[in-house]
Design a protein around this motif. Structure first.
Motif, PDB file in Angstrom:
ATOM      1  N   ALA A  47     -33.046 150.280 -68.837  1.00 21.00           N
ATOM      2  CA  ALA A  47     -32.050 149.718 -67.645  1.00 21.00           C
ATOM      3  C   ALA A  47     -31.668 148.326 -67.837  1.00 21.00           C
TER       4      ALA A  47
ATOM      5  N   PRO B  69     -27.719 149.162 -67.378  1.00 18.77           N
ATOM      6  CA  PRO B  69     -27.928 149.934 -66.259  1.00 18.77           C
ATOM      7  C   PRO B  69     -27.083 151.021 -65.925  1.00 18.77           C
TER       8      PRO B  69
ATOM      9  N   VAL C 190     -29.185 155.518 -70.258  1.00 18.78           N
ATOM     10  CA  VAL C 190     -30.715 155.211 -70.101  1.00 18.78           C
ATOM     11  C   VAL C 190     -31.385 156.601 -70.412  1.00 18.78           C
TER      12      VAL C 190
ATOM     13  N   ARG D 246     -37.415 154.007 -68.922  1.00 18.48           N
ATOM     14  CA  ARG D 246     -36.251 153.758 -68.082  1.00 18.48           C
ATOM     15  C   ARG D 246     -36.182 152.454 -67.618  1.00 18.48           C
TER      16      ARG D 246
END
Length: 169
Positions: free
Chosen positions: A19, A23, A28, A15
């Motif tokens: 991101a 983001p 994600v 993640r």
């Protein structure tokens, strides 16, 4: 990192990597949950497909801490590194282009209530200035769509610069 290394990351580590590309939490999560991918092309296709559902709220989320074009990027870490690299052409901007972009950024923020977003990588300061000036004439819906398209281009470029096929350099 190689695709197999991306697959081997914990969900939290993956993640953090994804991101940096964009983001947007649901995007994600979709890409992390889609592992393993057959190859990088499959990952890129999944990223492109998941980005087609982005909306104005996603754009605002992604731009919450995004630097202005031409502004000094002091943010540490991978996202700051990516922004500094992408905006590298601005270091050679003429005084006229730099001043026009700074003024245009302010007009853009006053008009659209968010920072101007453009895929800076591969563009000259003059090209970014011209795009900024052109896009100031957009209506809200058109500009949101253009900014989302630029966000997707940035995300896919960052992905391609981060993940390579197994065994490639």
């Amino acid at each position: 990192m190689h695709l197999d290394e991306f697959h081997a990351l914990s969900a939290d580590e993956a993640r953090r990597v994804v991101a940096v590309w964009a983001p947007i939490p649901h995007w994600v999560d979709t890409l992390v949950a889609g592992r393993p991918y057959r190859d990088v092309a499959d990952l890129v296709a999944a990223a492109r497909e998941a980005a087609t559902g982005w909306d104005a709220t996603d754009l605002d989320t992604a731009l919450a801490h995004h630097p202005r074009i031409g502004a000094r990027v002091d943010e540490p870490g991978a996202e700051g590194d990516a922004s500094r690299s992408e905006q590298g052409a601005m270091r050679s901007a003429s005084a006229d282009d730099a001043a026009a972009i700074a003024a245009g950024n302010q007009r853009y923020e006053d008009r659209f209530d968010r920072v101007f977003l453009i895929r800076a990588a591969g563009r000259t300061p003059g090209e970014m200035r011209a795009e900024l000036e052109r896009r100031l004439g957009n209506d809200d819906r058109t500009e949101t769509a253009e900014a989302l398209g630029q966000l997707a281009e940035i995300a896919l470029l960052r992905l391609a610069q981060t993940v390579t096929e197994e065994g490639s350099a």
